[in-house]
Design an enzyme around this catalytic site. Structure first.
Site, PDB file in Angstrom:
ATOM      1  CD  GLU A 166      27.806 -23.459 103.677  1.00  0.00           C
ATOM      2  OE1 GLU A 166      27.424 -22.505 102.806  1.00  0.00           O
ATOM      3  OE2 GLU A 166      27.846 -22.740 104.791  1.00  0.00           O
ATOM      4  CD  GLU A 356      31.440 -21.511 106.508  1.00  0.00           C
ATOM      5  OE1 GLU A 356      30.398 -20.580 106.528  1.00  0.00           O
ATOM      6  OE2 GLU A 356      32.022 -21.966 105.706  1.00  0.00           O
TER       7      GLU A 356
HETATM    8  O1  IFM Z   1      30.413 -16.520 103.121  1.00  0.00           O
HETATM    9  C1  IFM Z   1      29.728 -17.944 103.295  1.00  0.00           C
HETATM   10  C2  IFM Z   1      30.636 -18.875 103.243  1.00  0.00           C
HETATM   11  O2  IFM Z   1      31.110 -19.072 101.821  1.00  0.00           O
HETATM   12  C3  IFM Z   1      29.743 -20.193 103.179  1.00  0.00           C
HETATM   13  N1  IFM Z   1      28.784 -20.169 104.256  1.00  0.00           N
HETATM   14  C4  IFM Z   1      28.254 -19.049 104.796  1.00  0.00           C
HETATM   15  C5  IFM Z   1      28.975 -17.998 104.754  1.00  0.00           C
HETATM   16  C6  IFM Z   1      28.124 -16.507 105.042  1.00  0.00           C
HETATM   17  O3  IFM Z   1      27.081 -16.486 104.316  1.00  0.00           O
END
Ligand code: IFM
Length: 450
Positions: A166, A356
């Site tokens: 990210e 994710e």
């Molecule tokens: O917890 C985070 C993760 O570290 C990165 N992506 C989003 C998740 C939820 O906010």
């Protein structure tokens, strides 16, 4: 092909990150990270907590892997803590630190679970933070060196490598909005950090390729599909800007070796002048041949131009405030299908993974100890259906990682938001799979949505 079911070779796993679960921040030679420092600053973390104990995964990793196996997980995405393995940021490896990851990897392989490593999930060594962190161009070389050393140690067993998690969050939350470490609030710094993160991705890809030819490598972007609230010009313009800054600013460099041209003038304006931190050759370095793109998907953005509401309305609005997770994020599964189609058509990645996806909900153990997190099951079902829809439409989607295996340290929210499929009692460190974990176990086995 029957897209009512996931293909047998579709990979299902779960994701975590080092700082959010490991704890043990001051043992075995680990140095401080910028997040250890940030947590010490008054008012930065909602519940005043930190990562010192977290989920004690550093101590309990064997049990955690056994739990993953019981839940049928086929792959586990985790990150390496740079300050644990290279406490000075550059130079020698800390043997005790790397041994932890070697053991974790061996444990996973022994359990038949594929390890997926993220090199950077935000816990930058504080020593590098003190030298400017992602604002200092030298960091791109340090990141390449770190990558090379990690691949040399783990590349015989870890076949999937992710350079960054990210970049938008690293740059925007860390350097522009001040919500994440290192806590800067400066637009120009945000754009500089984004540039160096992407440049370091390019160098790291080269380091991975020159070390071994048998590795799969790529980057993970958090992408949010945008929709204009109406056909009005201001709303369409708000959409263009949102998509340009959030999605295309990251996708275009790594896939096309260019910046989105419609955004340059406004980024220059925010930077107060020309983008002099972009050196000749940088963009082509960012564009490396990736084996996959990882997408982190949580929600969509509905955009409204300020002119529509006398300048009062925020550019991002939520149309359906009924279905929100504990993060205040709209549950928007259609956005996942749309996003996958868009990325596939516009950028043609060799393969796509959802690296994710998940939801924060606070369902706690009932009197019998069971955690009936029906809302999370509903969220997961809807997103599984959205992936099937994308597969049906020809998207080259190869796998899915749920965020997250365990409840954990949710950055500026501390331990108040629970994303885990497994409940963690932070006092006793007891783990209890929630109903959604059993639902996911069955999905993995049956390949159809239970
Ligand atoms: O917890 C985070 C993760 O570290 C990165 N992506 C989003 C998740 C939820 O906010």
């Amino acid at each position: 092909m029957n897209w009512k079911a996931f293909p047998q070779d579709f990979l299902f796993g779960a994701a975590t990150s080092s700082f959010q679960i490991e704890g043990a921040t001051d043992v075995d030679g680990r140095s401080a990270s910028i997040w250890d420092q940030f947590c010490l600053e008054e008012g930065r973390i909602a519940d005043g907590s930190d990562g010192r104990r977290a989920c004690e995964h550093y101590l309990r990793y064997r049990d955690d892997v056994a739990l993953m196996k019981r839940l049928n997980l086929q792959a586990y995405r985790f990150s390496l803590a740079w300050p644990r393995v290279m406490p000075r940021g550059t130079g020698p490896i800390n043997e005790k630190g790397i041994t932890f990851y070697e053991r974790l990897v061996d444990e996973l392989l022994g359990a038949g679970i594929e390890p997926w490593v993220t090199l950077y999930h935000w816990d930058l060594p504080a020593v590098l933070g003190e030298r400017g962190g992602w604002l200092n161009r030298d960091i791109t070389q340090h990141f390449a060196e770190y990558t090379e050393k990690m691949v040399a140690r783990l590349g015989d067993r870890v076949k999937h490598w992710i350079t960054h998690n990210e970049p938008w969050c690293i740059a925007t939350l860390g350097y522009r909005k001040g919500e994440h470490a290192p806590g800067l609030k400066d637009p120009r710094s945000g754009w500089i950090a984004a540039h160096h993160v992407l440049l370091s991705h390019g160098l790291a890809m080269q380091a991975i390729r020159s070390a071994r030819s048998d590795l799969q490598a790529g980057i993970v972007l958090n992408l949010t599909p945008g929709y204009a609230a109406s056909d009005s010009l201001p709303d369409q313009e708000a959409l263009r800007r949102f998509d340009g800054g959030f999605n295309r600013w990251y996708l275009d460099p790594v896939f096309k070796g260019s910046l989105p041209s419609d955004m340059i003038a406004e980024v220059e304006e925010e930077c107060g002048g020309a983008l002099d931190f972009v050196h000749s050759g940088d963009l082509s370095l960012m564009r490396q041949d990736m084996d996959f793109l990882g997408i982190n998907y949580y929600s969509r953005g509905i955009l409204r131009g300020a002119e529509d509401a006398a300048g009062q309305k925020p550019p991002q609005v939520i149309l359906d405030p009924v279905d929100l997770t504990d993060m205040g994020w709209e549950v928007a599964p259609q956005g996942l299908t749309d996003l996958l189609l868009l990325v596939q058509n516009e950028y043609q990645p060799k393969a796509l993974y959802i690296t994710e996806n998940g939801a924060a909900y606070d369902e706690a153990p009932d009197a019998s100890g069971r955690i009936r997190d029906d809302r999370r099951i509903r969220y997961l079902k809807k997103h599984a259906a959205a992936m099937l829809e994308a597969l049906e439409q020809g998207v080259n989607l190869k796998g899915y990682f749920q965020w997250s295996l365990l409840d954990n340290f949710e950055w500026a929210y501390g331990y108040q938001k629970r994303f885990g499929m497994v409940w963690v009692d932070y006092e006793t460190q007891e783990r209890t799979p929630k109903d959604s974990a059993y639902w996911y176990r069955d999905l993995i086995q049956q390949r159809i949505i239970p």
